[in-house]
Structure formats: structure tokens, C-alpha cells
Design a protein around this motif. Structure first.
Motif, PDB file in Angstrom:
ATOM      1  N   ASP A  31       0.821  -1.201   0.000  1.00  0.00           N
ATOM      2  CA  ASP A  31       0.000   0.000   0.000  1.00  0.00           C
ATOM      3  C   ASP A  31       0.855   1.251   0.000  1.00  0.00           C
ATOM      4  O   ASP A  31       0.399   2.344   0.297  1.00  0.00           O
ATOM      5  CB  ASP A  31      -0.932   0.007   1.218  1.00  0.00           C
ATOM      6  CG  ASP A  31      -0.172  -0.137   2.523  1.00  0.00           C
ATOM      7  OD1 ASP A  31       1.061  -0.290   2.478  1.00  0.00           O
ATOM      8  OD2 ASP A  31      -0.806  -0.086   3.587  1.00  0.00           O
TER       9      ASP A  31
ATOM     10  N   SER B 151       3.807   1.698   1.720  1.00  0.00           N
ATOM     11  CA  SER B 151       4.541   1.943   2.949  1.00  0.00           C
ATOM     12  C   SER B 151       5.566   0.861   3.168  1.00  0.00           C
ATOM     13  O   SER B 151       5.507  -0.204   2.573  1.00  0.00           O
ATOM     14  CB  SER B 151       3.566   1.960   4.128  1.00  0.00           C
ATOM     15  OG  SER B 151       2.931   0.720   4.227  1.00  0.00           O
TER      16      SER B 151
ATOM     17  N   THR C   4       8.933  -7.775  11.383  1.00  0.00           N
ATOM     18  CA  THR C   4       8.050  -8.540  12.244  1.00  0.00           C
ATOM     19  C   THR C   4       8.726  -9.723  12.905  1.00  0.00           C
ATOM     20  O   THR C   4       8.116 -10.394  13.707  1.00  0.00           O
ATOM     21  CB  THR C   4       6.845  -9.046  11.430  1.00  0.00           C
ATOM     22  OG1 THR C   4       7.340  -9.788  10.315  1.00  0.00           O
ATOM     23  CG2 THR C   4       5.999  -7.888  10.940  1.00  0.00           C
TER      24      THR C   4
ATOM     25  N   SER D 169      -9.829  -0.120   0.808  1.00  0.00           N
ATOM     26  CA  SER D 169     -10.727   1.019   0.597  1.00  0.00           C
ATOM     27  C   SER D 169     -12.053   0.628  -0.053  1.00  0.00           C
ATOM     28  O   SER D 169     -13.005   1.415  -0.029  1.00  0.00           O
ATOM     29  CB  SER D 169     -10.040   2.077  -0.281  1.00  0.00           C
ATOM     30  OG  SER D 169      -9.838   1.587  -1.605  1.00  0.00           O
TER      31      SER D 169
ATOM     32  N   LYS E 191       0.068  -3.246   5.643  1.00  0.00           N
ATOM     33  CA  LYS E 191       0.244  -2.773   7.014  1.00  0.00           C
ATOM     34  C   LYS E 191      -0.825  -3.336   7.932  1.00  0.00           C
ATOM     35  O   LYS E 191      -1.933  -3.668   7.513  1.00  0.00           O
ATOM     36  CB  LYS E 191       0.203  -1.242   7.039  1.00  0.00           C
ATOM     37  CG  LYS E 191       1.409  -0.584   6.379  1.00  0.00           C
ATOM     38  CD  LYS E 191       1.300   0.926   6.407  1.00  0.00           C
ATOM     39  CE  LYS E 191       1.327   1.468   7.823  1.00  0.00           C
ATOM     40  NZ  LYS E 191       1.311   2.960   7.854  1.00  0.00           N
ATOM     41  N   SER E 192      -0.499  -3.397   9.208  1.00  0.00           N
ATOM     42  CA  SER E 192      -1.389  -4.023  10.181  1.00  0.00           C
ATOM     43  C   SER E 192      -2.676  -3.247  10.399  1.00  0.00           C
ATOM     44  O   SER E 192      -3.665  -3.807  10.903  1.00  0.00           O
ATOM     45  CB  SER E 192      -0.661  -4.192  11.520  1.00  0.00           C
ATOM     46  OG  SER E 192      -0.238  -2.937  12.021  1.00  0.00           O
ATOM     47  N   ASP E 193      -2.728  -1.971  10.013  1.00  0.00           N
ATOM     48  CA  ASP E 193      -3.931  -1.191  10.287  1.00  0.00           C
ATOM     49  C   ASP E 193      -5.125  -1.621   9.430  1.00  0.00           C
ATOM     50  O   ASP E 193      -6.253  -1.186   9.678  1.00  0.00           O
ATOM     51  CB  ASP E 193      -3.675   0.311  10.116  1.00  0.00           C
ATOM     52  CG  ASP E 193      -3.174   0.681   8.731  1.00  0.00           C
ATOM     53  OD1 ASP E 193      -3.031  -0.215   7.875  1.00  0.00           O
ATOM     54  OD2 ASP E 193      -2.929   1.879   8.497  1.00  0.00           O
ATOM     55  N   GLN E 194      -4.901  -2.480   8.427  1.00  0.00           N
ATOM     56  CA  GLN E 194      -6.007  -2.977   7.606  1.00  0.00           C
ATOM     57  C   GLN E 194      -6.347  -4.440   7.919  1.00  0.00           C
ATOM     58  O   GLN E 194      -7.146  -5.052   7.211  1.00  0.00           O
ATOM     59  CB  GLN E 194      -5.662  -2.842   6.121  1.00  0.00           C
ATOM     60  CG  GLN E 194      -5.578  -1.410   5.631  1.00  0.00           C
ATOM     61  CD  GLN E 194      -6.923  -0.701   5.670  1.00  0.00           C
ATOM     62  OE1 GLN E 194      -7.972  -1.336   5.683  1.00  0.00           O
ATOM     63  NE2 GLN E 194      -6.901   0.614   5.705  1.00  0.00           N
ATOM     64  N   LEU E 195      -5.764  -4.987   8.964  1.00  0.00           N
ATOM     65  CA  LEU E 195      -5.978  -6.397   9.270  1.00  0.00           C
ATOM     66  C   LEU E 195      -7.442  -6.727   9.532  1.00  0.00           C
ATOM     67  O   LEU E 195      -7.939  -7.769   9.085  1.00  0.00           O
ATOM     68  CB  LEU E 195      -5.135  -6.801  10.481  1.00  0.00           C
ATOM     69  CG  LEU E 195      -3.689  -7.191  10.193  1.00  0.00           C
ATOM     70  CD1 LEU E 195      -2.900  -7.295  11.493  1.00  0.00           C
ATOM     71  CD2 LEU E 195      -3.631  -8.515   9.432  1.00  0.00           C
TER      72      LEU E 195
ATOM     73  N   ASP F   4       2.892  -7.411   6.824  1.00  0.00           N
ATOM     74  CA  ASP F   4       2.938  -7.725   8.245  1.00  0.00           C
ATOM     75  C   ASP F   4       2.650  -9.213   8.418  1.00  0.00           C
ATOM     76  O   ASP F   4       1.790  -9.790   7.747  1.00  0.00           O
ATOM     77  CB  ASP F   4       1.886  -6.891   8.976  1.00  0.00           C
ATOM     78  CG  ASP F   4       1.960  -7.059  10.476  1.00  0.00           C
ATOM     79  OD1 ASP F   4       1.456  -8.100  10.965  1.00  0.00           O
ATOM     80  OD2 ASP F   4       2.495  -6.183  11.162  1.00  0.00           O
TER      81      ASP F   4
ATOM     82  N   TYR G  15      -0.827 -11.173   8.423  1.00  0.00           N
ATOM     83  CA  TYR G  15      -1.615 -11.518   7.235  1.00  0.00           C
ATOM     84  C   TYR G  15      -1.516 -13.009   6.909  1.00  0.00           C
ATOM     85  O   TYR G  15      -2.403 -13.551   6.240  1.00  0.00           O
ATOM     86  CB  TYR G  15      -1.178 -10.686   6.044  1.00  0.00           C
ATOM     87  CG  TYR G  15      -1.732  -9.280   6.058  1.00  0.00           C
ATOM     88  CD1 TYR G  15      -2.955  -8.977   5.475  1.00  0.00           C
ATOM     89  CD2 TYR G  15      -1.033  -8.245   6.682  1.00  0.00           C
ATOM     90  CE1 TYR G  15      -3.475  -7.697   5.513  1.00  0.00           C
ATOM     91  CE2 TYR G  15      -1.541  -6.954   6.728  1.00  0.00           C
ATOM     92  CZ  TYR G  15      -2.764  -6.682   6.141  1.00  0.00           C
ATOM     93  OH  TYR G  15      -3.273  -5.404   6.188  1.00  0.00           O
TER      94      TYR G  15
END
Length: 298
Positions: A29, A31, A36, A122, A153-157, A185, A188
Motif C-alpha cells: 500500500d 509503505s 516482524t 478502501s 500494514k497491520s492497520d487494515q488487518l 505484516d 496476514y
């Protein structure tokens, strides 16, 4: 029938970075992928399973799917999964030509997964679930889903976990393949059955290395990690790419290499518009690698 419209190319943002970044990091995405796990050598206990072929079959049933089916018949020991993508995954009725192609391919032992765009988290959840439902209703031959444009990234897990649980709620046997196009990450890995950890240029794939940031891949079977490589101009280059995927360091068991080209700098080309010029040799090379035999002549 009119030509099947092709989806916007799924490009990992790592294609636009330096080769060194491609080798070890880069988020799908845009970034940097987080570190990890601590650096370590390849695990000697990691499960190395026979290499399989994952085909982005983003083209009309004939001649492309016919060629895939002929390849499956010629190399019955090579497991092939084709990604079905009618109308960019957005459809409301079945295309009988695709239905016939799927049935013929499955009769030769092939597996089919449906293409579902996710927009890096999104796209609306309702649209994603409707897409899944349409495949299951109109193309019941699908045995799983290819989640394209997956975030890294983990914010979309939570978003992807909901999709995974929705699909598995339909049937635990449905396969979920995620495509961040880079090492995401590590979490996933828990909400997919396989991850495309590289999508890009052959010249960049030469440097691919999960270490030191993504050594978690060694705790999973090789077929839990996939690569989609384009701009590999010759059969010999294709074979070298497959040998790279087969290395213990690389630990990749789902592979696809194509001679078709895409230039990330100019956004020109479509590597998934047809099969590669060396399709038959690709299958023969995978078969030989799996059997520890000399690779076929190019």
C-alpha cells in the motif's frame, strides 16, 4: 463475444522503489513493511512442498484457457491454479464460455479462484462480499478467491480478517490467496492460505530475500508463498527465475513467470493479457524441479 476487459494492473508499490527495497521490504500500500521477526537463517524444518503454478488468467476463454487446459493435461503432476477474472470481477450473470472453460480445466485437475479487488482496504465490504457471492452463485466451479490489491500494514488487518472469515464461513475448503505484492505484516499469514509476496520485474526478483524482516515465511509451507514475475524475456531466464523461487532462502512454492512486459515507470504494458511464449516449457520446468530432474531444453 466481446473481449474481456482487463483489470487495472495490480502493482506493488515496491516496483517503484530501489531493487534493494524490493528485496527486503516495501508495503503493497505504498509503505515500508514492518520488521516482524528477528533475523535468522532459513528454517531446516520448514515444509518444502512441490512447486505449483498460479496463473493470472485475465483473458478470454479461447485460446488462453484452452492452452491452460492443454498444459494441465500434458503435465498432470503439476498443480495449476487459474485466477478467473470475468469483467474485472464485476459481473451479474455467468458467461457460458467461461463456464465451459472452467469445467474443461477442472476435468484435467485444475483449480480456479475468483479475482476480487479490495482496493488496499478502501473498497466497501458490501461490494467485496457481493463479489464473492456472485462467484459462488454463477461460477460454482471456483474453489477459492484471489484478493488483489491487498494492504500490507497491520492497520487494515480487521478489514481482511472479515473477508477471510466471510469466505471460510461459506466453506472452510475455499482457498484464500492474498496479493499485497510484497512481504506484508506477518499477521496476514493468519488470515490467508497463501500470500503473493512478490509481484514485479524479473530483474528485481533476482534479489528477493525474506531476511531479515520476514523470516516468518519459513514457518509456513512453501506453497503458502507465491510470486508473479513479468518481463522475463526468454525461456532460459524463466528457468533461472523458477530456480530462484525454489531456493531454501526464497521458500516459494506458488510461481508464475511471463515474457509479457510492464514498465512501472511509464505504466505501459499488461503482463497478464495472455500466457507467456514459453508456457509449455514453464510447466515442464516446474515438473522437472519437483522431480529433481534436468530442466527441459529451451
Amino acid at each position: 463475444m466481446p473481449p474481456v476487459s482487463l483489470p487495472p494492473l495490480r502493482l506493488a508499490a515496491s516496483l517503484l522503489t530501489l531493487t534493494a527495497a524490493l528485496a527486503g521490504c516495501g508495503g503493497g500500500d505504498g509503505s515500508d513493511a514492518p520488521a516482524t521477526s528477528a533475523p535468522r537463517a532459513e528454517s531446516s524444518t520448514a515444509q518444502h512442498t512441490p512447486m505449483q503454478v498460479l496463473v493470472p488468467a485475465y483473458f478470454n476463454p479461447s485460446p488462453g484457457w484452452d492452452d491452460i487446459t492443454r498444459g494441465a493435461k500434458a503435465y498432470p503432476d503439476v498443480k495449476i491454479t487459474a485466477i478467473l477474472n470475468p469483467e474485472n470481477g464485476n459481473f451479474t450473470q455467468a458467461n457460458s464460455q467461461f463456464t465451459d472453460a472452467i469445467n474443461a480445466f477442472r476435468a484435467q485437475g485444475g483449480r480456479v479462484v475468483g479475482y476480487v479487488a479490495t482496493g488496499y482496504g478502501s473498497r466497501s465490504m458490501g461490494a467485496v462480499k457481493a463479489n464473492v457471492d456472485n462467484y459462488l452463485r454463477l461460477y460454482p466451479g471456483v474453489s477459492g478467491f484471489f484478493l488483489d490489491e491487498m494492504a500490507a500494514k497491520s492497520d487494515q488487518l480487521a478489514f481482511y480478517r472479515e473477508i477471510y472469515e466471510y469466505i471460510k464461513g461459506k466453506s472452510a475448503d475455499l482457498q484464500v490467496v492474498g496479493n499485497p505484492g510484497t512481504f506484508p505484516d506477518s499477521a496476514y499469514a493468519g488470515i490467508t492460505d497463501a500470500l503473493v509476496t512478490f509481484e514485479g520485474l524479473e530483474t528485481d526478483y533476482r534479489q528477493i530475500n525474506p531476511q531479515p524482516q520476514s523470516t516468518w515465511v519459513y514457518d509456513r509451507p512453501t506453497t503458502a508463498q507465491a510470486m508473479l514475475v513479468h518481463n522475463a524475456p526468454t525461456c532460459a531466464v524463466m528457468q533461472n527465475t523458477l530456480k530462484t523461487a525454489d531456493l531454501p532462502r526464497t521458500h516459494t512454492g506458488l510461481a508464475y513467470v511471463t515474457s509479457l512486459e510492464y514498465d512501472p515507470r511509464t505504466d505501459v504494458g499488461n503482463p497478464w493479457a495472455a500466457l507467456p511464449s514459453y508456457w509449455t516449457q514453464l510447466l515442464g520446468s516446474v515438473d522437472a524441479l519437483n522431480k529433481n530432474q534436468p530442466l527441459p531444453s529451451c
